[in-house]
Design a protein around this motif. Structure first.
Motif, PDB file in Angstrom:
ATOM      1  N   UNK A  10      59.628  40.714 -14.913  1.00  8.65           N
ATOM      2  CA  UNK A  10      58.219  41.102 -14.944  1.00  8.65           C
ATOM      3  C   UNK A  10      57.349  39.997 -15.537  1.00  8.65           C
ATOM      4  N   UNK A  11      57.760  39.434 -16.657  1.00 11.09           N
ATOM      5  CA  UNK A  11      56.941  38.424 -17.328  1.00 11.09           C
ATOM      6  C   UNK A  11      56.820  37.146 -16.500  1.00 11.09           C
ATOM      7  N   UNK A  12      57.902  36.749 -15.838  1.00  9.78           N
ATOM      8  CA  UNK A  12      57.833  35.536 -15.019  1.00  9.78           C
ATOM      9  C   UNK A  12      57.006  35.754 -13.757  1.00  9.78           C
ATOM     10  N   UNK A  13      57.160  36.902 -13.118  1.00  8.52           N
ATOM     11  CA  UNK A  13      56.322  37.197 -11.958  1.00  8.52           C
ATOM     12  C   UNK A  13      54.857  37.287 -12.361  1.00  8.52           C
ATOM     13  N   UNK A  71      52.851  45.393  -9.381  1.00 10.29           N
ATOM     14  CA  UNK A  71      51.929  44.260  -9.375  1.00 10.29           C
ATOM     15  C   UNK A  71      50.711  44.521  -8.503  1.00 10.29           C
ATOM     16  N   UNK A  72      50.852  45.380  -7.518  1.00  7.44           N
ATOM     17  CA  UNK A  72      49.685  45.782  -6.738  1.00  7.44           C
ATOM     18  C   UNK A  72      48.671  46.468  -7.647  1.00  7.44           C
ATOM     19  N   UNK A  97      58.157  31.458  -6.255  1.00  7.40           N
ATOM     20  CA  UNK A  97      58.063  30.549  -7.393  1.00  7.40           C
ATOM     21  C   UNK A  97      59.099  30.895  -8.459  1.00  7.40           C
ATOM     22  N   UNK A  98      59.247  32.184  -8.744  1.00  6.56           N
ATOM     23  CA  UNK A  98      60.220  32.586  -9.767  1.00  6.56           C
ATOM     24  C   UNK A  98      61.642  32.379  -9.255  1.00  6.56           C
TER      25      UNK A  98
END
Length: 379
Positions: A10-13, A71-72, A97-98
């Motif tokens: 979650x934190x990286x996304x 995330x939406x 990216x992650x």
């Protein structure tokens, strides 16, 4: 499967989402005050203390569909709205990216350093909001409490869990293609040069030990001319403002961090085994995801949509955010309402998170929309 991978994911996304939004706000020359409000509102919701405490409880990683929904809703936590096509593209960029960072981290434990790079960036983006900064510091302490002393084997399980989440995701991203970090089929490449993982030696040396474990002799063998290894870098710092050493997890859309991150020299295609078929959806994971979504919805105060004067921001209208597929796409924009302050519902929730226990959720409430009630009834 590791039960500790969810907060890391979650934190990286979330960090990558903020990088992209911040880059587009700058590219479109949006006034600084309006940009800061958008960024601070989203980071404030990401770092919400109550939500984070729930997220850090050991649990299975959310299914892909549920994570996308999180995330939406998070992207709409501020005075911002995205159409479906824009959200699809934004989420593709975040996940690739992650995945790239997890793929290329020298050792599994470096995932924590990658996460701390994202936390450091969120702190910098939120430099004008003291409340958000306090919440970011709280998340840092949660990371140290849960992850700073994990064994290498546990980090390996976390890495495998993350890679399982990203399997079958091969979206082409132009910034990776231009940097020769991704092939035309969407697979990443692995560098065959640079520093070896911390705690390891440069390949090419054979050591012989006697029965007492003492090295008695050694010899060496030549490496491939395509390989050029260097000694390991010093370990990255876990301090709250320390030097993480690794560039993974920093903002790829800044020239200063993109070049060393995507250096194309002396690389070869990554050899991948055939990916496993997705496992059946874990009922427990679905339940946890529903709980998480309901909490997030309540914390975000999304009952009412923002209205009023808006300005439009072209979210992915340049080459850096295209997938280089050559296909034509409709113009994709987000609408940001800059005329209103945070909703009254949201302000009330943020000012007073110590609400009395709510009664049991009624049957006519939409599933996934009232997490706080469910959590209170289960506490």
């Amino acid at each position: 499967m590791s039960h500790r991978a969810l907060p890391i994911l979650f934190l990286n996304l979330g960090g990558e989402m903020l990088y992209i939004l911040d880059q587009r706000l700058r590219a479109q020359n949006i006034p600084d005050g309006k940009s800061r409000k958008v960024i601070n509102d989203i980071i404030g919701m990401m770092m919400n203390k109550r939500f984070m405490e729930e997220l850090f409880k050991p649990q299975e990683t959310y299914p892909k569909r549920s994570m996308r929904t999180v995330f939406d809703r998070l992207a709409h936590a501020s005075i911002m709205r995205l159409n479906s096509a824009s959200m699809d593209k934004l989420y593709d960029l975040m996940t690739m990216a992650v995945k790239f960072q997890v793929f290329l981290c020298p050792s599994p434990s470096d995932i924590l350093l990658i996460t701390l790079n994202h936390i450091d960036a969120l702190r910098e983006l939120s430099q004008q909001d003291s409340v958000v900064l306090q919440n970011i510091d709280s998340v840092y302490h949660l990371l140290m409490q849960h992850y700073s002393k994990l064994a290498t084997s546990e980090w390996q399980f976390i890495r495998l869990t993350l890679m399982r989440f990203f399997q079958d995701m091969h979206t082409k991203v132009s910034i990776f293609l231009k940097g020769k970090a991704q092939n035309e089929n969407g697979w990443f490449v692995v560098k065959m040069n640079g520093p070896v993982p911390n705690g390891t030696d440069i390949p090419g040396r054979i050591r012989y030990f006697n029965e007492d474990g003492i090295e008695v002799r050694h010899n060496s063998f030549p490496l491939s001319p395509h390989c050029s290894y260097e000694p390991a870098l010093p370990p990255g710092s876990l301090d709250i403002m320390g030097d993480r050493v690794t560039k993974l997890g920093t903002n790829m859309y800044l020239v200063s961090s993109t070049e060393p991150l995507l250096s194309p020299s002396k690389s070869k295609p990554l050899v991948q085994t055939e990916e496993t078929k997705p496992a059946a959806v874990d009922t427990g994971s679905e339940v946890n995801a529903t709980v998480g979504l309901k909490l997030l919805t309540q914390l975000l105060g999304l009952e009412k949509k923002p209205s009023g004067n808006v300005f439009r921001l072209n979210l992915i209208g340049d080459d850096d955010h295209d997938d280089s597929s050559g296909s034509s796409r409709p113009q994709q924009v987000i609408e940001i309402n800059a005329s209103q302050e945070r909703s009254k519902e949201l302000t009330k929730i943020m000012d007073d998170l110590s609400l009395p226990d709510a009664g049991p959720a009624t049957e006519d409430k939409d599933k996934g929309d009232e997490l706080l009630d469910l959590m209170d009834s289960c506490s």
